[in-house]
Design a protein around this motif. Structure first.
Motif, PDB file in Angstrom:
ATOM      1  N   GLN A  42      26.251 -10.674   5.064  1.00  0.00           N
ATOM      2  CA  GLN A  42      25.479 -10.040   6.131  1.00  0.00           C
ATOM      3  C   GLN A  42      25.087 -11.046   7.210  1.00  0.00           C
ATOM      4  O   GLN A  42      23.924 -11.180   7.591  1.00  0.00           O
ATOM      5  N   VAL A  43      26.111 -11.802   7.628  1.00  0.00           N
ATOM      6  CA  VAL A  43      25.918 -12.757   8.721  1.00  0.00           C
ATOM      7  C   VAL A  43      26.928 -12.431   9.798  1.00  0.00           C
ATOM      8  O   VAL A  43      27.926 -11.741   9.534  1.00  0.00           O
ATOM      9  N   PRO A  44      26.712 -12.893  11.025  1.00  0.00           N
ATOM     10  CA  PRO A  44      27.688 -12.649  12.082  1.00  0.00           C
ATOM     11  C   PRO A  44      29.035 -13.290  11.742  1.00  0.00           C
ATOM     12  O   PRO A  44      29.062 -14.389  11.164  1.00  0.00           O
ATOM     13  N   ALA A  45      30.103 -12.609  12.103  1.00  0.00           N
ATOM     14  CA  ALA A  45      31.452 -13.094  11.760  1.00  0.00           C
ATOM     15  C   ALA A  45      31.694 -14.500  12.283  1.00  0.00           C
ATOM     16  O   ALA A  45      32.384 -15.302  11.648  1.00  0.00           O
ATOM     17  N   GLN A  46      31.118 -14.813  13.436  1.00  0.00           N
ATOM     18  CA  GLN A  46      31.398 -16.142  14.001  1.00  0.00           C
ATOM     19  C   GLN A  46      30.723 -17.264  13.214  1.00  0.00           C
ATOM     20  O   GLN A  46      30.951 -18.435  13.468  1.00  0.00           O
ATOM     21  N   HIS A  47      29.909 -16.897  12.241  1.00  0.00           N
ATOM     22  CA  HIS A  47      29.285 -17.926  11.393  1.00  0.00           C
ATOM     23  C   HIS A  47      30.159 -18.292  10.191  1.00  0.00           C
ATOM     24  O   HIS A  47      29.742 -19.102   9.359  1.00  0.00           O
ATOM     25  N   SER A  95      26.566 -21.577   9.556  1.00  0.00           N
ATOM     26  CA  SER A  95      25.225 -21.705  10.135  1.00  0.00           C
ATOM     27  C   SER A  95      24.341 -20.572   9.623  1.00  0.00           C
ATOM     28  O   SER A  95      24.815 -19.645   8.957  1.00  0.00           O
ATOM     29  N   GLY A  96      23.069 -20.655   9.941  1.00  0.00           N
ATOM     30  CA  GLY A  96      22.119 -19.651   9.473  1.00  0.00           C
ATOM     31  C   GLY A  96      21.656 -19.940   8.059  1.00  0.00           C
ATOM     32  O   GLY A  96      21.979 -20.991   7.476  1.00  0.00           O
ATOM     33  N   CYS A 128      37.583 -13.973   6.380  1.00  0.00           N
ATOM     34  CA  CYS A 128      36.320 -14.507   6.907  1.00  0.00           C
ATOM     35  C   CYS A 128      35.379 -13.361   7.285  1.00  0.00           C
ATOM     36  O   CYS A 128      34.174 -13.397   7.007  1.00  0.00           O
ATOM     37  N   GLU A 129      35.960 -12.335   7.918  1.00  0.00           N
ATOM     38  CA  GLU A 129      35.155 -11.188   8.337  1.00  0.00           C
ATOM     39  C   GLU A 129      34.519 -10.481   7.131  1.00  0.00           C
ATOM     40  O   GLU A 129      33.348 -10.096   7.158  1.00  0.00           O
ATOM     41  N   ARG A 130      35.318 -10.348   6.062  1.00  0.00           N
ATOM     42  CA  ARG A 130      34.799  -9.711   4.843  1.00  0.00           C
ATOM     43  C   ARG A 130      33.685 -10.547   4.216  1.00  0.00           C
ATOM     44  O   ARG A 130      32.691 -10.011   3.736  1.00  0.00           O
TER      45      ARG A 130
END
Lengths: 162, 752
Positions: free
Chosen positions: B552-557, B569-570, B544-546
């Motif tokens: 180029q979004v926050p990991a929590q997305h 999201s985003g 998920c982090e990769r």
């Protein structure tokens, strides 16, 4: 010690080997021909892990002298599948989880195939008595017997279809 | 009937896929301990003691050394002198000095079959010939085999003085364990009904079909490789390194497939000796055992003398229990008494209990773990006594057990409370099973028994790596004896939400993965499973982090859904990447994706089982046939249902063998008379019915999928279940195992 020159057909291949007069067929299969699928659990014919067919008869290869294979055909676990296609007994052993450690499995499969070649519709009792020369310490035999019965059913169906 | 409070649906847990190592095993390709050969390998042979107890005065190896083709000879003098050190490797603990002296006798031989010397030669025949040329001068000492004989004041001492002896005077007592609470004598004297009896049995063997074998190669620079089958290659590494006093990192142990162990392959017998022969010869050396060697020199489960007293009120409430037992330890200290004490009566609520057991040194091979080590023996006595109590009270034996069954929170024998145990649920499932109310035929009887085993957790290491195409490899340090590769793949695939076939599992060697204890103590699916789940969760997080980095979004997305990283999201919301897409581009997002979990698993829970057995007794011959058998067990949650059932069925079969036929038979000279499968009679297919299994699932809340160990429990109840069935069929209480035809015939016809 004079070694004996033996000509034999093993899993369909013409095979030559030299053996000591006292060597068992199992020793030659495993150590000379590198067919290690047949296992030695006892060396005294009690566990059946070394079961092969010699001229179509089921034998414990630990009780057969290698020199006795002269001019005869030997069928081992390595010859049960046709190429990469498993025999129904092998496939059913997998599907029924009829093996745990798997050490006795080659002997059971050779023995079960030998039964089904002779008797395509064995009863549970017939399966149990035919396989009584093969020891399994892991499974309690339940799933082995079910796998063999199921393989028999599949083979009967194949024959009907053919 | 046993639905968990929270109904969970699983993708893979509880299914029955084909094991990944299956094809190799049905085609004869799998390499077991006896199958491996190294280039240039020599063949070893071991000379064993013909005496059960003797002092070694001298060993003359000159004739063997002179034989052409012999490359090395070793005796106990080639092993370093060690300080006492107790090693824990997963199923019990052993003193390294004992392990060393068991590999090659030092100054005394302590049992028939004790290794005295070893040779390596260019052929197996030459090695055997050379071993026979070694001349050993013995001073034969008086020997002792029996438990009571070994405890007599004038008994020959196996050790001088015995380690951990209870008294000031040296004795053959090697271990003494007592637990309990309350006022046992007072409660027994106030009880409405008291039953008591003495139960006995000789040792039995684990009976794995693959004899022990290994190949060792020890180079001049000190580095070595060992290829062998065992229940734990890290155990092989640590024990071999300790016996040889060398660094563990100098030994790389590669696990071969293992042909059964059941506790008997949790120590080393051959590996240190093969190492010595290899160092001396400069070549790889293979050592293997014959079946006779296995029977004479590897660990049987202890025989036992067990005294039981149970007291109950008139309504069947148990008020007191006293269990006192003696177990064979064999030539060295063993580990069965502690587990025997804690496995005896903890399945019942009893206010006043005293359980004590000792282990007794004698001139037999050192006792070794055998599936729930120490439990079946005491359980046989206690569950037979429960049957007798039910008869005396005029109560249904199942109702008697339900009335007294321990529930979560009740105290174990140790005084600690039970956790989430499923014992009551097993009893209820048995009561509801059609077997319990099925009619019986002539000469048939039905017996029941319940039992339990504590199980274990402990150290396991798992590495889970993602290939560039998004497939997964799980590497464990746990030998797969009965389908654990499949279970690990199931758990990893469950976490990763991918097809089972997308995860493959291998057993890695000691230099390729971190420490893992033996596959024993019913710990692997629990502990190695926990590490697998933890590693899979970390891999999922990394994937998920990769993906987040790529987008180029926050990991929590980013969340992992259905085998994909999904942006939640985003402006990239709804974007998806498969494991293949993430792994394929990992070069640009942070490098290879892999995770290691190394843990010491805690929070394991015991397993409980309840068995129903129908026998038919041949009045004329005394032969007992098992006609129907049902085993109910709390399994926590079955990961691979087939292999859970298989563990239960296999344990039952071993228990039936123990009950009816299996026994060590020594002659008066201290020599084993039945060191083969013909005379050591294990169950064959025609001895057995189908074994019906009922998996009760009371999940372990600590394990991510609720796993409880399942492998050992099922050997505990059969001894008494069969004996109670024989009692029901014949009216005769059989207190001595095995219940072989001669003994049953004698009981029926009043002989002897």
């Amino acid at each position: 010690m004079n070694r004996i020159h033996v000509n034999s057909t093993i899993n369909g291949d013409v095979t030559e080997f030299l053996c000591d007069p006292g060597a068992s067929l199992l020793d030659v299969l495993r150590d000379t021909l590198h067919l290690t699928g047949s296992k030695e659990g006892c060396g005294s014919g009690d566990c059946g892990a070394c079961t092969v067919e010699l001229d179509g008869e089921m034998v414990c290869s630990c009780l057969v002298l290698a020199a006795e294979a002269e001019g005869r055909t030997v069928a081992t676990i390595e010859g049960v599948a046709e190429g990469s296609v498993l025999h129904p007994v092998q496939q059913k052993f997998l599907e029924h989880a009829a093996l745990q450690c798997g050490f006795c499995t080659p002997g059971f499969i050779v023995a079960a195939k030998s039964l089904l070649d002779r008797n395509p519709n064995p009863t549970e009792t017939e399966v149990r008595y035919w396989l009584a020369g093969n020891l399994c310490r892991c499974t309690g035999y339940d799933k082995i017997v079910r796998a063999v019965m199921d393989a028999a059913a599949e083979l009967r169906q194949e024959r009907t279809a053919a | 009937m046993n639905a968990p409070e929270k109904i969970e649906t699983f993708r893979h847990i509880g299914t029955r896929p084909v094991r990944p190592d299956g094809v190799d095993k049905v085609t004869g390709k799998a390499l077991y301990g006896t199958d491996f050969k190294a280039p240039g390998m020599l063949w070893g042979a071991i000379l064993r003691s013909p005496h059960p107890h003797a002092r070694i005065l001298s060993i003359d190896t000159r004739a063997a050394e002179k034989l052409a083709g012999v490359k090395a000879v070793a005796t106990g003098k080639d092993l370093p002198t060690l300080e006492s050190l107790v090693m824990h490797v997963g199923e019990g603990a052993s003193d390294i000095v004992d392990i060393s002296h068991n590999c090659l006798a030092f100054d005394k031989v302590l049992y028939e079959g004790h290794p005295v010397a070893a040779v390596a030669a260019i052929t197996p025949e030459l090695a055997r010939e050379a071993a026979a040329l070694i001349s050993v001068e013995y001073e034969v000492l008086p020997h002792v085999l029996g438990l009571e004989e070994a405890l007599a004041d004038d008994a020959p001492l196996i050790r001088e003085p015995a380690k951990g002896g209870t008294g000031e005077t040296p004795s053959n007592v090697a271990m003494d364990v007592t637990m309990g609470r309350g006022e046992v004598e007072a409660a027994l004297s106030g009880a409405a009904v008291v039953v008591e009896g003495r139960y006995t049995m000789e040792p039995v063997h684990q009976g794995y079909i693959e004899p022990h074998a290994c190949v060792a190669s020890w180079n001049g620079d000190g580095q070595a490789q060992i290829w062998c089958s065992s229940q734990g290659h890290f155990m092989v590494r640590s024990l071999t390194a300790s016996v040889l006093a060398i660094p563990q990192s100098d030994i790389r142990v590669t696990p071969l497939e293992i042909g059964g162990g059941f506790g008997g392959k949790t120590t080393v017998y051959l590996e240190p000796v093969a190492m010595i022969l290899s160092r001396k010869s400069g070549r790889p050396v293979r050592l293997g055992m014959s079946r006779e060697d296995v029977f004479r020199a590897t660990g049987p489960a202890p025989g036992a003398i067990i005294d039981v007293r149970l007291g109950a009120d008139a309504d069947g409430t148990l008020v007191a229990a006293e269990v006192t037992f003696k177990y064979h330890s064999g030539a060295f200290a063993a580990n069965d008494a502690g587990a025997g004490v804690s496995s005896a009566i903890g399945h019942y609520r009893i206010a006043n209990t005293r359980v004590s057991g000792i282990e007794v040194l004698c001139n037999r091979p050192a006792a070794k773990a055998y599936r729930a080590p120490g439990a079946p023996q005491v359980n046989f006595a206690v569950e037979s006594a429960m049957d007798e109590l039910a008869i005396r009270l005029g109560m249904d034996p199942l109702e008697l057990r339900m009335k007294n069954a321990a529930r979560p929170g009740d105290l174990q024998t140790s005084g600690l409370p039970w956790g989430e145990i499923g014992w009551m649920q097993c009893l209820e499932a048995a009561k509801a099973h059609p077997h319990w109310s099925a009619p019986l035929g002539p000469n048939q009887g039905r017996g029941i028994a319940g039992g339990y085993w504590g199980n274990y957790g402990g150290p396991s290491t798992v590495n889970l790596s993602v290939a560039e195409d998004g497939t997964f490899t799980v590497a464990t340090g746990s030998p797969d004896i009965g389908g654990s590769r499949a279970s690990m793949a199931i758990m990893a695939a469950e976490v990763l939400e991918v097809p089972y076939e997308q995860v493959r599992c291998v057993v890695a060697d000691t230099s390729s993965i971190g420490l893992s204890f033996v596959t024993g103590g019913s710990r692997t699916t629990f502990a190695t499973g926990m590490a697998t789940v933890e590693a899979a969760r970390e891999v999922k997080r990394l994937l998920c982090e990769r993906a987040a980095r790529t987008w180029q979004v926050p990991a929590q997305h980013v969340e992992w859904r259905d085998g994909h990283a999904v942006c939640t999201s985003g402006e990239r919301q709804g974007s998806k990447m498969s494991a293949a897409q993430v792994a394929g581009s990992s070069l640009h997002s942070g490098g290879p994706v892999t995770a290691t979990s190394a843990l010491s698993a805690q929070g394991w829970l015991p397993g409980f089982g309840f068995h129903i057995c129908d026998v038919e007794v041949d009045q004329e011959t005394g032969h007992v046939s098992i006609v129907r058998y049902t085993a109910v067990q709390d399994v926590g949650r079955a990961i691979h249902a087939d292999y859970v059932e298989g563990q239960i069925q296999g344990g039952v079969a071993q228990g039936i063998g123990w009950a009816l036929n299996e026994t060590y038979i020594y002659n008066k000279d201290g020599k084993l008379e039945n060191p083969g499968f013909l005379d050591y009679r294990m169950p064959v297919a025609s001895d057995m019915p189908m074994i019906d299994t009922v998996m009760v699932e009371v999940p372990n809340p600590v394990h991510p999928y609720g796993v409880k160990g399942v492998g050992e429990v099922p050997i505990v109840p059969p001894l008494a279940a069969v004996a109670n069935a024989v009692r029901a069929a014949t009216g005769k209480r059989m207190r001595s195992l095995p219940m072989s035809p001669d003994k049953v015939h004698a009981a029926l016809h009043g002989e002897g």
